[in-house]
Write a protein that holds these residues in place. Structure first.
Motif: not given
Length: 121
Positions: A61-64, A92-100, A105-121
């Motif tokens: 979290g040093e940069s984000s 926690a995830c650099h892709t913007g999701f709460r969890s990595c 395994i089938d690629g279905e997104v089930v997590g919560e996106k909490v930020f846009e990476p381009e806004d913090v990196y």
């Protein structure tokens, strides 16, 4: 028995570290720590890891600004893995999701996106 940093079973100088949300039990991420990262985590109360790709120490979290405040550190029975129970600020995830662990395994997104990476990196 008081453990020392040298008691941990590092492989090539690293130990697997799992960050888990202290309140929900959700697994947020896996990373690696070297002895210095573990020591800095213990002393500061904030998660520090070793980046294998950059070959450098980093504070989560040093940069984000998405810090991990460590409440408890557990060591597994073989002393070759660390569990950090953390209070996660932001994602926690650099892709913007709460969890990595945000997709099946089938690629279905089930997590919560909490930020846009381009806004913090």
């Amino acid at each position: 028995m008081t453990l020392k940093l040298d008691d941990i079973r590092y492989t090539d100088g690293l130990v697997q570290a799992v960050a888990q949300d202290i309140n929900t039990g959700e697994v947020l991420m896996c990373a690696y720590m070297n002895k210095t990262a573990l020591d800095k985590t213990i002393v500061s109360g904030y998660a520090h890891y070793w980046s294998r790709s950059r070959k450098s120490l980093w504070k989560k979290g040093e940069s984000s600004g998405h810090l991990q405040k460590v409440h408890e550190i557990l060591v597994d029975c073989d002393m070759d893995a660390i569990l950090l129970k953390v209070e996660q600020v932001g994602g926690a995830c650099h892709t913007g999701f709460r969890s990595c662990f945000y997709r099946t395994i089938d690629g279905e997104v089930v997590g919560e996106k909490v930020f846009e990476p381009e806004d913090v990196y």
